[in-house]
Design a protein around this motif. Structure first.
Motif, PDB file in Angstrom:
ATOM      1  N   ILE A  36       0.833  -1.200   0.000  1.00 42.91           N
ATOM      2  CA  ILE A  36       0.000   0.000   0.000  1.00 42.91           C
ATOM      3  C   ILE A  36       0.877   1.264   0.000  1.00 42.91           C
ATOM      4  N   GLU A  37       2.051   1.189   0.619  1.00 40.08           N
ATOM      5  CA  GLU A  37       2.976   2.336   0.630  1.00 40.08           C
ATOM      6  C   GLU A  37       3.471   2.638  -0.787  1.00 40.08           C
ATOM      7  N   ASN A  38       3.822   1.607  -1.541  1.00 37.43           N
ATOM      8  CA  ASN A  38       4.266   1.812  -2.918  1.00 37.43           C
ATOM      9  C   ASN A  38       3.155   2.424  -3.764  1.00 37.43           C
ATOM     10  N   GLU A  39       1.931   1.942  -3.592  1.00 35.42           N
ATOM     11  CA  GLU A  39       0.810   2.483  -4.367  1.00 35.42           C
ATOM     12  C   GLU A  39       0.508   3.928  -3.967  1.00 35.42           C
ATOM     13  N   LYS A  40       0.630   4.227  -2.700  1.00 34.37           N
ATOM     14  CA  LYS A  40       0.422   5.601  -2.236  1.00 34.37           C
ATOM     15  C   LYS A  40       1.424   6.541  -2.915  1.00 34.37           C
ATOM     16  N   SER A  41       2.662   6.130  -2.959  1.00 35.47           N
ATOM     17  CA  SER A  41       3.711   6.919  -3.600  1.00 35.47           C
ATOM     18  C   SER A  41       3.437   7.061  -5.101  1.00 35.47           C
ATOM     19  N   ARG A  42       3.051   5.979  -5.743  1.00 37.58           N
ATOM     20  CA  ARG A  42       2.757   6.001  -7.185  1.00 37.58           C
ATOM     21  C   ARG A  42       1.582   6.918  -7.501  1.00 37.58           C
ATOM     22  N   MET A  43       0.526   6.868  -6.667  1.00 42.03           N
ATOM     23  CA  MET A  43      -0.641   7.717  -6.888  1.00 42.03           C
ATOM     24  C   MET A  43      -0.279   9.196  -6.746  1.00 42.03           C
ATOM     25  N   SER A  44       0.570   9.499  -5.796  1.00 37.83           N
ATOM     26  CA  SER A  44       1.007  10.872  -5.579  1.00 37.83           C
ATOM     27  C   SER A  44       1.816  11.381  -6.767  1.00 37.83           C
ATOM     28  N   LYS A  45       2.756  10.567  -7.241  1.00 40.16           N
ATOM     29  CA  LYS A  45       3.649  10.982  -8.329  1.00 40.16           C
ATOM     30  C   LYS A  45       2.964  11.002  -9.686  1.00 40.16           C
ATOM     31  N   LYS A  46       2.209   9.962  -9.986  1.00 33.95           N
ATOM     32  CA  LYS A  46       1.671   9.820 -11.341  1.00 33.95           C
ATOM     33  C   LYS A  46       0.287  10.431 -11.538  1.00 33.95           C
ATOM     34  N   LEU A  47      -0.494  10.526 -10.458  1.00 31.67           N
ATOM     35  CA  LEU A  47      -1.867  11.026 -10.606  1.00 31.67           C
ATOM     36  C   LEU A  47      -2.143  12.242  -9.727  1.00 31.67           C
ATOM     37  N   ASN A  48      -1.115  12.754  -9.065  1.00 26.38           N
ATOM     38  CA  ASN A  48      -1.261  13.924  -8.195  1.00 26.38           C
ATOM     39  C   ASN A  48      -2.337  13.751  -7.133  1.00 26.38           C
ATOM     40  N   VAL A  49      -2.523  12.526  -6.676  1.00 24.27           N
ATOM     41  CA  VAL A  49      -3.475  12.271  -5.600  1.00 24.27           C
ATOM     42  C   VAL A  49      -2.855  12.816  -4.321  1.00 24.27           C
ATOM     43  N   GLU A  50      -3.614  13.654  -3.626  1.00 23.27           N
ATOM     44  CA  GLU A  50      -3.116  14.198  -2.369  1.00 23.27           C
ATOM     45  C   GLU A  50      -2.898  13.061  -1.385  1.00 23.27           C
ATOM     46  N   SER A  51      -1.962  13.284  -0.505  1.00 19.71           N
ATOM     47  CA  SER A  51      -1.636  12.254   0.469  1.00 19.71           C
ATOM     48  C   SER A  51      -2.900  11.751   1.167  1.00 19.71           C
TER      49      SER A  51
END
Length: 133
Positions: free
Chosen positions: A69-84
């Protein structure tokens, strides 16, 4: 007997929605039967549909099982600009989970098994069951 499941989210801008969900799911749609509609088979028999239309307020969440889940959180932030987003856990629950919104307000999330042996057994069971008819 139920043997498949679909879950649909709606997006007001299909072109942008298609791009966003391609990144989320790390692949192109498996099926696009007509304009304004795309489907991804997440695991055998489990489909996510993205359709052009009016978002249903408060729909979801749909959560995807992931290995980290940590890797996906990081990926969502970087690639889709999903806020933390916050990752939750409770002692009596065997997974950690998180939920966030797509740009159209659909609630999306992830979950990760805490016990990796249990996770491995679950994956094995899913793979074995898909071969049974």
């Amino acid at each position: 007997m139920i043997f498949e499941v679909t879950y649909q989210v709606r997006v007001s801008d299909f072109t942008e929605g298609l791009k966003w969900y391609k990144v989320l799911l790390n692949k192109d749609p498996d099926f696009m039967p007509h304009e304004g509609f795309a489907e991804w088979e997440i695991i055998p028999g489990c489909w996510l549909q993205v359709s052009e239309g009016t978002t249903t307020e408060g729909s979801g969440p749909i959560r995807f099982g992931v290995l980290s889940i940590e890797n996906e959180k990081s990926r969502m932030s970087k690639k889709l600009n999903v806020e933390s987003f916050e990752i939750f856990s409770r002692e009596e629950v065997p997974v950690r989970w998180a939920t966030f919104n797509d740009p159209w307000g659909n609630r999306i999330g992830f979950f990760e098994y805490i016990n990796k042996h249990e996770e491995s057994n679950r994956v094995k069971t899913i793979l074995e069951n898909r071969l049974e008819i």
